[in-house]
Each structure stands twice: as C-alpha cells, then as structure tokens.
Motif scaffolding. Structure first.
Motif, PDB file in Angstrom:
ATOM      1  N   LEU A 106       0.836  -1.213   0.000  1.00  0.00           N
ATOM      2  CA  LEU A 106       0.000   0.000   0.000  1.00  0.00           C
ATOM      3  C   LEU A 106       0.866   1.257   0.000  1.00  0.00           C
ATOM      4  O   LEU A 106       0.582   2.230  -0.695  1.00  0.00           O
ATOM      5  N   LEU A 107       1.929   1.198   0.780  1.00  0.00           N
ATOM      6  CA  LEU A 107       2.854   2.333   0.848  1.00  0.00           C
ATOM      7  C   LEU A 107       3.502   2.562  -0.530  1.00  0.00           C
ATOM      8  O   LEU A 107       3.578   3.694  -1.011  1.00  0.00           O
ATOM      9  N   ASP A 108       3.951   1.475  -1.156  1.00  0.00           N
ATOM     10  CA  ASP A 108       4.555   1.586  -2.491  1.00  0.00           C
ATOM     11  C   ASP A 108       3.556   2.170  -3.486  1.00  0.00           C
ATOM     12  O   ASP A 108       3.907   3.052  -4.282  1.00  0.00           O
ATOM     13  N   ALA A 109       2.315   1.659  -3.440  1.00  0.00           N
ATOM     14  CA  ALA A 109       1.283   2.159  -4.370  1.00  0.00           C
ATOM     15  C   ALA A 109       1.065   3.653  -4.150  1.00  0.00           C
ATOM     16  O   ALA A 109       0.973   4.426  -5.112  1.00  0.00           O
ATOM     17  N   MET A 110       0.994   4.050  -2.892  1.00  0.00           N
ATOM     18  CA  MET A 110       0.728   5.464  -2.577  1.00  0.00           C
ATOM     19  C   MET A 110       1.908   6.344  -3.011  1.00  0.00           C
ATOM     20  O   MET A 110       1.721   7.361  -3.685  1.00  0.00           O
ATOM     21  N   PHE A 111       3.115   5.956  -2.648  1.00  0.00           N
ATOM     22  CA  PHE A 111       4.291   6.776  -2.976  1.00  0.00           C
ATOM     23  C   PHE A 111       4.470   6.910  -4.484  1.00  0.00           C
ATOM     24  O   PHE A 111       4.773   7.987  -4.990  1.00  0.00           O
ATOM     25  N   HIS A 112       4.278   5.777  -5.210  1.00  0.00           N
ATOM     26  CA  HIS A 112       4.523   5.818  -6.662  1.00  0.00           C
ATOM     27  C   HIS A 112       3.345   6.405  -7.446  1.00  0.00           C
ATOM     28  O   HIS A 112       3.509   6.790  -8.598  1.00  0.00           O
ATOM     29  N   THR A 113       2.154   6.468  -6.824  1.00  0.00           N
ATOM     30  CA  THR A 113       1.036   7.178  -7.467  1.00  0.00           C
ATOM     31  C   THR A 113       1.249   8.677  -7.341  1.00  0.00           C
ATOM     32  O   THR A 113       1.074   9.436  -8.298  1.00  0.00           O
ATOM     33  N   LEU A 114       1.632   9.095  -6.125  1.00  0.00           N
ATOM     34  CA  LEU A 114       1.723  10.532  -5.850  1.00  0.00           C
ATOM     35  C   LEU A 114       3.112  11.110  -6.136  1.00  0.00           C
ATOM     36  O   LEU A 114       3.278  12.333  -6.201  1.00  0.00           O
ATOM     37  N   GLY A 115       4.116  10.235  -6.275  1.00  0.00           N
ATOM     38  CA  GLY A 115       5.486  10.713  -6.479  1.00  0.00           C
ATOM     39  C   GLY A 115       5.994  11.483  -5.277  1.00  0.00           C
ATOM     40  O   GLY A 115       6.512  12.592  -5.405  1.00  0.00           O
ATOM     41  N   ILE A 116       5.831  10.880  -4.098  1.00  0.00           N
ATOM     42  CA  ILE A 116       6.255  11.540  -2.848  1.00  0.00           C
ATOM     43  C   ILE A 116       7.279  10.682  -2.105  1.00  0.00           C
ATOM     44  O   ILE A 116       7.546   9.550  -2.501  1.00  0.00           O
ATOM     45  N   MET A 117       7.824  11.243  -1.032  1.00  0.00           N
ATOM     46  CA  MET A 117       8.799  10.554  -0.175  1.00  0.00           C
ATOM     47  C   MET A 117       9.975   9.998  -0.988  1.00  0.00           C
ATOM     48  O   MET A 117      10.414   8.858  -0.797  1.00  0.00           O
ATOM     49  N   GLY A 118      10.449  10.824  -1.925  1.00  0.00           N
ATOM     50  CA  GLY A 118      11.634  10.448  -2.704  1.00  0.00           C
ATOM     51  C   GLY A 118      11.372   9.446  -3.812  1.00  0.00           C
ATOM     52  O   GLY A 118      12.310   8.990  -4.470  1.00  0.00           O
ATOM     53  N   ARG A 119      10.099   9.059  -4.034  1.00  0.00           N
ATOM     54  CA  ARG A 119       9.795   8.104  -5.122  1.00  0.00           C
ATOM     55  C   ARG A 119       9.296   8.870  -6.344  1.00  0.00           C
ATOM     56  O   ARG A 119       8.646   9.902  -6.226  1.00  0.00           O
ATOM     57  N   GLU A 120       9.595   8.301  -7.533  1.00  0.00           N
ATOM     58  CA  GLU A 120       9.069   8.842  -8.793  1.00  0.00           C
ATOM     59  C   GLU A 120       7.649   8.337  -8.980  1.00  0.00           C
ATOM     60  O   GLU A 120       7.328   7.231  -8.527  1.00  0.00           O
ATOM     61  N   LYS A 121       6.817   9.124  -9.685  1.00  0.00           N
ATOM     62  CA  LYS A 121       5.541   8.575 -10.147  1.00  0.00           C
ATOM     63  C   LYS A 121       5.865   7.450 -11.123  1.00  0.00           C
ATOM     64  O   LYS A 121       6.691   7.642 -12.024  1.00  0.00           O
ATOM     65  N   ASP A 122       5.269   6.265 -10.933  1.00  0.00           N
ATOM     66  CA  ASP A 122       5.664   5.119 -11.747  1.00  0.00           C
ATOM     67  C   ASP A 122       4.497   4.131 -11.819  1.00  0.00           C
ATOM     68  O   ASP A 122       4.224   3.405 -10.850  1.00  0.00           O
ATOM     69  N   THR A 171      -5.886   7.020  -0.610  1.00  0.00           N
ATOM     70  CA  THR A 171      -4.917   8.078  -0.939  1.00  0.00           C
ATOM     71  C   THR A 171      -4.231   7.751  -2.263  1.00  0.00           C
ATOM     72  O   THR A 171      -3.928   8.649  -3.052  1.00  0.00           O
ATOM     73  N   ALA A 172      -3.983   6.464  -2.499  1.00  0.00           N
ATOM     74  CA  ALA A 172      -3.320   6.028  -3.741  1.00  0.00           C
ATOM     75  C   ALA A 172      -4.315   5.927  -4.905  1.00  0.00           C
ATOM     76  O   ALA A 172      -3.904   5.561  -6.013  1.00  0.00           O
ATOM     77  N   ARG A 173      -5.581   6.239  -4.628  1.00  0.00           N
ATOM     78  CA  ARG A 173      -6.659   6.212  -5.627  1.00  0.00           C
ATOM     79  C   ARG A 173      -6.757   4.832  -6.311  1.00  0.00           C
ATOM     80  O   ARG A 173      -6.977   4.725  -7.531  1.00  0.00           O
ATOM     81  N   LEU A 174      -6.581   3.767  -5.529  1.00  0.00           N
ATOM     82  CA  LEU A 174      -6.680   2.420  -6.098  1.00  0.00           C
ATOM     83  C   LEU A 174      -8.139   2.105  -6.407  1.00  0.00           C
ATOM     84  O   LEU A 174      -9.040   2.523  -5.673  1.00  0.00           O
ATOM     85  N   ASP A 175      -8.341   1.346  -7.457  1.00  0.00           N
ATOM     86  CA  ASP A 175      -9.686   0.936  -7.848  1.00  0.00           C
ATOM     87  C   ASP A 175     -10.066  -0.293  -7.015  1.00  0.00           C
ATOM     88  O   ASP A 175      -9.487  -1.367  -7.176  1.00  0.00           O
ATOM     89  N   LEU A 176     -11.060  -0.128  -6.147  1.00  0.00           N
ATOM     90  CA  LEU A 176     -11.467  -1.239  -5.274  1.00  0.00           C
ATOM     91  C   LEU A 176     -12.746  -1.909  -5.767  1.00  0.00           C
ATOM     92  O   LEU A 176     -13.362  -2.684  -5.031  1.00  0.00           O
ATOM     93  N   SER A 177     -13.152  -1.608  -7.012  1.00  0.00           N
ATOM     94  CA  SER A 177     -14.461  -2.108  -7.466  1.00  0.00           C
ATOM     95  C   SER A 177     -14.525  -3.644  -7.514  1.00  0.00           C
ATOM     96  O   SER A 177     -15.607  -4.215  -7.411  1.00  0.00           O
ATOM     97  N   ALA A 178     -13.364  -4.307  -7.610  1.00  0.00           N
ATOM     98  CA  ALA A 178     -13.372  -5.779  -7.582  1.00  0.00           C
ATOM     99  C   ALA A 178     -13.561  -6.306  -6.155  1.00  0.00           C
ATOM    100  O   ALA A 178     -13.729  -7.508  -5.953  1.00  0.00           O
ATOM    101  N   PHE A 179     -13.530  -5.394  -5.188  1.00  0.00           N
ATOM    102  CA  PHE A 179     -13.647  -5.792  -3.777  1.00  0.00           C
ATOM    103  C   PHE A 179     -14.757  -4.963  -3.109  1.00  0.00           C
ATOM    104  O   PHE A 179     -14.482  -4.118  -2.244  1.00  0.00           O
TER     105      PHE A 179
END
Ligand SMILES: N[C@@H](CCC(=O)N[C@@H](CS)C(=O)NCC(=O)O)C(=O)O
Length: 205
Positions: A106-122, A171-179
């Motif tokens: 979840l942390l990876d998804a959030m950081f790489h969605t938002l490009g925060i905490m030293g991570r690139e958007k990816d 926060t990571a705007r993940l699509d939860l429609s399958a759940f």
C-alpha cells in the motif's frame, strides 16, 4: 497524568490519533516530524527506534502504531476494546495481518502514485503493488461478505487498525471495485467523525 502522543497526523501517528479521537480520552499531541525531529537526542530518549508514533502515559512508553492502539482501546474500554480473549486474539491477528500482508505494498502504491517521499511517479511500480495486494484484498473482501464489521456487531479497534492502513488505498486512488465488501466497509470506517477530525489535522499540518 494524561496521554502524550508524538507524531504528526500525516504519518502512521494518524492511526493513534484516530483511536484517541474515538475514545474521547484527553491527550496532548506533540507534532514530531519524521526524518527531522525523530533523530534528535531528546526524541531518541523517548523512542530509541527514532520513529513515530510514540505514546507516553505516565510510566508507560509505547511504540508501534497498532500496538499503541491496542493500549488506547483497552484503557478506554467500551465497544472499541476487545470484549474477551477471542477478540483480543483477533485484534492481534488482524493487526499483524494488515502490517505484514498489505502495509508495504500500500505504501509503495501510494508513494509511486503521488510521487512523494523520494519516489518517482511510476505506473509499473503501482501495478506491481496492486498485484501483490490482490491476495490480501481477496481475503478481506471474503471476510466482510456477510458482516458489517470484522469482529462482533460493532465498529471496534480491529476495524480501526485494519482500516487505518487500508486508508492508503484511497490516498493512492486504487480501484477497489473488484472488492465491493472492502469498499463498503472502508467507506463506513473512514466516514466516522473521529477519522474526519484526523483528516482535518492532516490538512492543518
Ligand atoms: N511499524 C512502525 C513504523 C513507524 C515508522 O516507520 N514511522 C515513520 C513515519 S510514518 C517514521 O517515524 N520514520 C522516521 C524515520 O524513519 O526516520 C509503526 O507502525 O509504528
């Protein structure tokens, strides 16, 4: 002697602020900032791990957000707290589960969605995290199929601990429609006024 909670709301301290706000227990909030205040000699005396959150309540000094929440719920009692040994074990089970099965992805998804905490958007790294989350999300979705709350017929610290980590999916705007059961339960948890007050603290900084 009242509780002191160290850690800004835009950190894992939000979990403990949420628990404290649910209980109405009086507390003092020290806005310790990670990677800034957490390395000072004064703070390291409180928590040698150099991490937030930390709770101090008289002689009691605790680290680890979800364990702190277990302490807060037990101290407050009532519906938030486990009512028997089975519920206490369930609190341990779900807290360990969400930390080990879902938190990092979840942390990876959030950081790489938002490009925060030293991570690139990816988008590839987000997709990788989402594929790791499929297994725990299936488990949680199944668990919530025929009930509103994880344990017992009430919102408890068990829901709070799991939902506070799962809030990163929003926060990571993940699509939860399958759940859909997770979506319904998470919306109910995050719609609580106590969580709304934590959101306000996050905006205020
Ligand atoms: N497992 C711990 C993790 C605590 C943690 O890593 N906190 C971060 C902020 S969210 C921190 O204090 N980082 C400071 C640092 O790594 O120097 C918990 O849930 O309390």
């Amino acid at each position: 002697m009242s509780i002191t909670l160290y850690g800004i709301a835009a950190s894992r301290a939000s979990r403990c602020l949420w628990a404290l706000e649910e209980t109405g227990l009086p507390y003092q909030h020290v806005k310790t900032v990670m990677r800034k205040d957490t390395g000072t000699p004064e703070f390291l005396k409180v928590n040698p791990n150099g991490r937030i959150p930390v709770l101090v309540d008289g002689e009691v000094v605790m680290f680890e957000s979800l364990a702190i929440n277990s302490y807060i719920a037990s101290k407050a009692g009532g519906d938030l707290a486990p009512k028997n040994s089975v519920e206490s074990a369930a609190l341990m089970q779900w807290s360990l589960w969400v930390m080990t099965e879902a938190e990092k992805a979840l942390l990876d998804a959030m950081f790489h969605t938002l490009g925060i905490m030293g991570r690139e958007k990816d988008v590839d790294k987000v997709a990788e995290a989402v594929s790791i989350l499929e297994r725990p999300f299936k488990v949680l979705n199944l668990e919530l199929e025929k009930k509103n709350w994880l344990v017992g017929d009430r919102f408890s610290i068990i829901d709070l601990n799991v939902a506070s980590v799962l809030s990163w999916a929003k926060t990571a705007r993940l699509d939860l429609s399958a759940f859909p059961n997770i979506e319904r339960w998470l919306t109910a948890c995050l719609g609580r006024p106590a969580f709304g007050r934590v959101r306000e603290m996050q905006k205020a900084g």
